[in-house]
Design a protein around this motif. Structure first.
Motif, PDB file in Angstrom:
ATOM      1  N   LYS A  29       0.803  -1.231   0.000  1.00  0.00           N
ATOM      2  CA  LYS A  29       0.000   0.000   0.000  1.00  0.00           C
ATOM      3  C   LYS A  29       0.836   1.283   0.000  1.00  0.00           C
ATOM      4  CE  LYS A  29      -3.767   0.484   2.260  1.00  0.00           C
ATOM      5  NZ  LYS A  29      -4.789   0.599   3.321  1.00  0.00           N
ATOM      6  N   VAL A  30       2.168   1.177  -0.203  1.00  0.00           N
ATOM      7  CA  VAL A  30       3.037   2.359  -0.165  1.00  0.00           C
ATOM      8  C   VAL A  30       4.023   2.312  -1.327  1.00  0.00           C
ATOM      9  CG1 VAL A  30       4.776   3.652   1.140  1.00  0.00           C
ATOM     10  CG2 VAL A  30       2.861   2.570   2.344  1.00  0.00           C
ATOM     11  N   ALA A  31       4.197   3.451  -2.009  1.00  0.00           N
ATOM     12  CA  ALA A  31       5.218   3.587  -3.045  1.00  0.00           C
ATOM     13  C   ALA A  31       5.916   4.933  -2.858  1.00  0.00           C
ATOM     14  CB  ALA A  31       4.598   3.506  -4.439  1.00  0.00           C
ATOM     15  N   LEU A  35       5.161   5.166 -12.371  1.00  0.00           N
ATOM     16  CA  LEU A  35       4.183   4.696 -11.387  1.00  0.00           C
ATOM     17  C   LEU A  35       2.764   4.888 -11.915  1.00  0.00           C
ATOM     18  CD1 LEU A  35       3.421   3.591  -8.624  1.00  0.00           C
ATOM     19  CD2 LEU A  35       3.656   5.917  -7.695  1.00  0.00           C
ATOM     20  N   ILE A  36       2.504   6.032 -12.525  1.00  0.00           N
ATOM     21  CA  ILE A  36       1.173   6.273 -13.089  1.00  0.00           C
ATOM     22  C   ILE A  36       0.875   5.260 -14.191  1.00  0.00           C
ATOM     23  CG2 ILE A  36      -0.244   7.924 -14.390  1.00  0.00           C
ATOM     24  CD1 ILE A  36       1.263  10.149 -12.879  1.00  0.00           C
ATOM     25  N   ARG A  37       1.864   4.984 -15.037  1.00  0.00           N
ATOM     26  CA  ARG A  37       1.657   4.022 -16.132  1.00  0.00           C
ATOM     27  C   ARG A  37       1.333   2.637 -15.581  1.00  0.00           C
ATOM     28  NH1 ARG A  37       3.584   0.000 -18.586  1.00  0.00           N
ATOM     29  NH2 ARG A  37       5.367  -0.164 -17.180  1.00  0.00           N
ATOM     30  N   VAL A  38       2.073   2.215 -14.550  1.00  0.00           N
ATOM     31  CA  VAL A  38       1.826   0.904 -13.952  1.00  0.00           C
ATOM     32  C   VAL A  38       0.422   0.832 -13.360  1.00  0.00           C
ATOM     33  CG1 VAL A  38       2.481  -0.594 -12.013  1.00  0.00           C
ATOM     34  CG2 VAL A  38       4.238   0.327 -13.514  1.00  0.00           C
ATOM     35  N   PRO A  53      -4.295  -4.867 -14.088  1.00  0.00           N
ATOM     36  CA  PRO A  53      -5.598  -5.531 -14.288  1.00  0.00           C
ATOM     37  C   PRO A  53      -6.645  -4.953 -13.330  1.00  0.00           C
ATOM     38  CG  PRO A  53      -3.819  -7.141 -14.145  1.00  0.00           C
ATOM     39  CD  PRO A  53      -3.228  -5.834 -13.759  1.00  0.00           C
ATOM     40  N   SER A  54      -7.868  -4.923 -13.758  1.00  0.00           N
ATOM     41  CA  SER A  54      -8.933  -4.310 -12.969  1.00  0.00           C
ATOM     42  C   SER A  54      -9.183  -5.029 -11.644  1.00  0.00           C
ATOM     43  CB  SER A  54     -10.230  -4.273 -13.781  1.00  0.00           C
ATOM     44  OG  SER A  54     -10.614  -5.592 -14.159  1.00  0.00           O
ATOM     45  N   VAL A  78       1.456  -5.286  -7.855  1.00  0.00           N
ATOM     46  CA  VAL A  78       1.377  -4.125  -8.752  1.00  0.00           C
ATOM     47  C   VAL A  78       2.576  -3.212  -8.534  1.00  0.00           C
ATOM     48  CG1 VAL A  78       0.042  -2.066  -9.338  1.00  0.00           C
ATOM     49  CG2 VAL A  78      -1.133  -4.232  -8.887  1.00  0.00           C
ATOM     50  N   LEU A  79       2.864  -2.914  -7.285  1.00  0.00           N
ATOM     51  CA  LEU A  79       3.950  -1.995  -6.969  1.00  0.00           C
ATOM     52  C   LEU A  79       5.317  -2.586  -7.313  1.00  0.00           C
ATOM     53  CD1 LEU A  79       2.628  -0.597  -3.576  1.00  0.00           C
ATOM     54  CD2 LEU A  79       2.294   0.303  -5.884  1.00  0.00           C
TER      55      LEU A  79
END
Length: 395
Positions: A282-284, A311-314, A319-320, A329-330
């Motif tokens: 939950k942190v980047a 980060l925005i692109r990722v 996936p939804s 994801v991170l």
């Protein structure tokens, strides 16, 4: 609009760019930081900190819609660069050598902050005027005790990131024992849109072209010098500092721009080499919260803006069924950013070590190396591409 919420902690350039980019990508985002305070500078006054923006960073700011909002008279295009060794070493880079009109652009920190803040207001991005205190199961608790829920917390709160500490993200910091002294100087000769850099063995002096003022040509000085020398300079009174610039710094620059004189109040900051693991559940982290490199290559903000863009692109491409704060994801974000950050660390730290190495053999090697590179067009094209942000080359 996605219902997953994102909280950006930090109101500097990286934080505002992150919040704006996420808003334009249709994420539910808010920003947590102290209130924005504009500098309110007159036409011939300039923010003390300036950045050399690469073509890649400029393109990102154009996509955010803020590049055109910056005042053209406060932006200086860099068309070439001259580098001098501590002997007879010399290397010259010109944009035309790689079929470019400019190498980079010198922009004030305050000018970028102004237009980013303006854009956040236009896009109605909520700005919570408070301070980060701690993480909570739901998101963040602020210094005033308010709880802000978030599926993802982005730490854009600088080198002393409280978000990084609260998330227990591994962080390594190596002090160089040097400080960066910055100030704006008047020059008696025009800079001709060229950036200059001198490697003197125990210091690195950079003079970056700035807009002309009512007193004539102006450059921004970034003087990376040993801590004791920086402390001694900063302890001088205003008259002594002015005399030191006029005599010592002018001589150090080989009077390439004539006699230099102090135009603004100097500031100093410690130089460190820092890295972190960049993510936690939950942190980047982005920007200086995630990494810092030696300023001799002028790539700190460019690396930070690349963090933001990636980060925005990722997050957009995930996936939804995955949450924005999910570690898988991170991890994609960290994986993609690891190589360019490591490459820039290697370049900047390696150059610092090379030019700080004492002794005649080391001096001979580095100065001969500069002269050899100056005669190799294909290598210079790679370095120029690096200045544009297309590779990890030097600038």
């Amino acid at each position: 609009m996605t219902q997953q919420s994102i909280l950006v902690c930090g109101g500097g350039i990286a934080g505002m760019a992150t919040a704006l980019g996420l808003k334009k990508a249709n994420f539910a985002v808010q920003l947590l930081a102290p209130a924005y305070t504009p500098w309110g500078l007159a036409s011939h006054q300039y923010h003390p900190r300036v950045y050399a923006l690469s073509a890649t960073s400029r393109a990102f700011l154009e996509r955010l819609g803020v590049w055109s909002l910056m005042r053209a008279e406060r932006i200086t295009a860099v068309e070439g660069m001259e580098l001098y060794g501590d002997g007879d070493g010399f290397m010259q880079l010109d944009a035309w050598q790689n079929a470019q009109s400019d190498l980079t652009w010198i922009v004030e920190s305050g000018e970028m902050e102004r237009v980013l803040h303006q854009a956040l207001q236009v896009y109605n991005v909520p700005w919570k005027t408070d301070l980060f205190a701690r993480l909570s199961p739901k998101g963040v608790v602020t210094a005033s005790g308010a709880e802000l829920p978030a599926d993802l917390i982005i730490g854009a709160d600088g080198a002393r990131s409280q978000v990084r500490g609260a998330a227990h993200i591994n962080h390594d910091c190596k002090p160089y024992g040097y400080s960066g002294v910055v100030a704006h100087l008047n020059a008696s000769l025009p800079h001709q849109h060229v950036a200059y850099q001198w490697f003197t063995g125990d210091a690195v002096l950079a003079l970056l072209p700035m807009p002309d003022t009512d007193q004539g040509p102006q450059v921004s000085m970034v003087w990376s010098v040993k801590q004791d020398q920086a402390d001694a300079f900063m302890a001088m009174d205003e008259a002594a500092q002015a005399q030191h610039i006029q005599s010592y710094i002018s001589a150090l620059s080989q009077y390439r721009l004539g006699t230099l004189s102090l135009r603004s109040q100097p500031f100093a900051f410690p130089l460190t080499l820092e890295r972190s693991d960049m993510i936690a559940p939950k942190v980047a982290l982005v920007g200086d919260a995630a990494h810092r490199v030696h300023p001799l290559a002028g790539q700190g903000l460019n690396l930070g803006l690349a963090d933001v863009e990636e980060l925005i692109r990722v997050l957009v491409d995930k996936p939804s069924y995955q949450s924005v704060g999910e570690l898988r994801v991170l991890e994609r974000y960290r994986r993609v950013r690891s190589e360019p950050i490591l490459a820039m660390r290697w370049v900047t730290h390696g150059l610092h070590q090379l030019f700080a190495l004492p002794g005649a053999p080391a001096a001979l090697i580095r100065n001969v190396g500069m002269n050899v590179v100056d005669k190799l067009p294909f290598v210079k094209r790679h370095l120029i591409a690096g200045a544009a942000g297309k590779t990890s080359g030097l600038f």
